[in-house]
Design a protein around this motif. Structure first.
Motif: not given
Length: 239
Positions: A204, A207, A228-229, A232
């Motif tokens: 994570q 990224w 944003n999670k 990702y």
């Protein structure tokens, strides 16, 4: 009786070799463990690789004149005997009580450790014969160097027992990861969970770094919000 060192699965070694100690401290913090970074464990040589291994512990106490003598080096309870008990792949973690005016190991002992396949030496103390130690190729993390021998300030008493190194409780068979930021302890019982979470966090953060390099702002990105999670996770699925 000293505790035997358990073999460490090569898949765990490989996984943790790609996880920084900075990431590990964050993962352990989320699990409630704040005191896992060993103070004073600095790389003796720049550019040493990140290493992973089971802790093989050694313990010193303050010097006592009737015990801390050159003759003690031939005792059955000695650093020499402890080194002969170290299996290949272990990381020697030495409680030197933070003493910095007596070197716990010199070039000959470090050369023997290297020959036995010991992965690294970590201590909150110092080494001696520093040029020779560097010449052995054994990776060392410590507080520097001092000319006097260990018996000038310390008495060696045991190996493969619970110790404190740099203010951290270390038990035999705990796992140690060490890199340019120092040494971090992973408790044996938490190893599998920590590995899984650390791999995910490292991915994570990689990224996130790519997003930052692309010009993204930090709020909502680090840490990521729900949007944003989702972005990702979509990227991970594609990967």
């Amino acid at each position: 009786m000293p505790i035997d060192v358990e073999p460490l699965d090569s898949r765990i070694v490989d996984a943790l070799s790609h996880v920084s100690t900075a990431t590990l401290t964050t993962v352990l913090l989320k699990k409630g463990l704040r005191n896992v970074w060993m103070r004073g464990t600095r790389p003796l040589r720049a550019g040493q690789p990140r290493l992973v291994g089971r802790a093989f512990t050694l313990r010193f106490v303050p010097a006592r004149e009737d015990l801390a003598t050159p003759a003690s080096w031939s005792s059955p309870i000695s650093t020499r005997a402890a080194i002969e008990a170290m299996p290949a792949g272990c990381i020697a973690v030495v409680d030197a009580m933070g003493v910095t005016d007596a070197g716990i190991f010199g070039d000959i002992l470090c050369a023997r450790m290297a020959k036995r396949g010991v992965a690294a030496l970590i201590t909150d103390g110092v080494v001696r014969d520093v040029a020779g130690v560097l010449g052995t190729g054994l990776p060392v993390w410590c507080q520097g160097a001092a000319a006097p021998p260990s018996v000038a300030g310390l008495t060696f008493v045991a190996w493969q027992e619970a110790i404190g190194c740099g203010g951290v409780a270390v038990f035999p068979n705990d796992v140690v990861v060490v890199d340019d930021d120092g040494a971090v302890l992973i408790p044996h019982a938490l190893l599998n969970d920590v590995v899984a979470e650390a791999i995910e966090q490292e991915a994570q953060e990689t990224w996130i770094m790519q997003e930052v390099e692309g010009g993204a702002s930090l709020p909502g990105l680090y840490p990521p919000n729900a949007e944003n999670k989702a972005r990702y996770e979509a990227t991970r699925r594609k990967g």
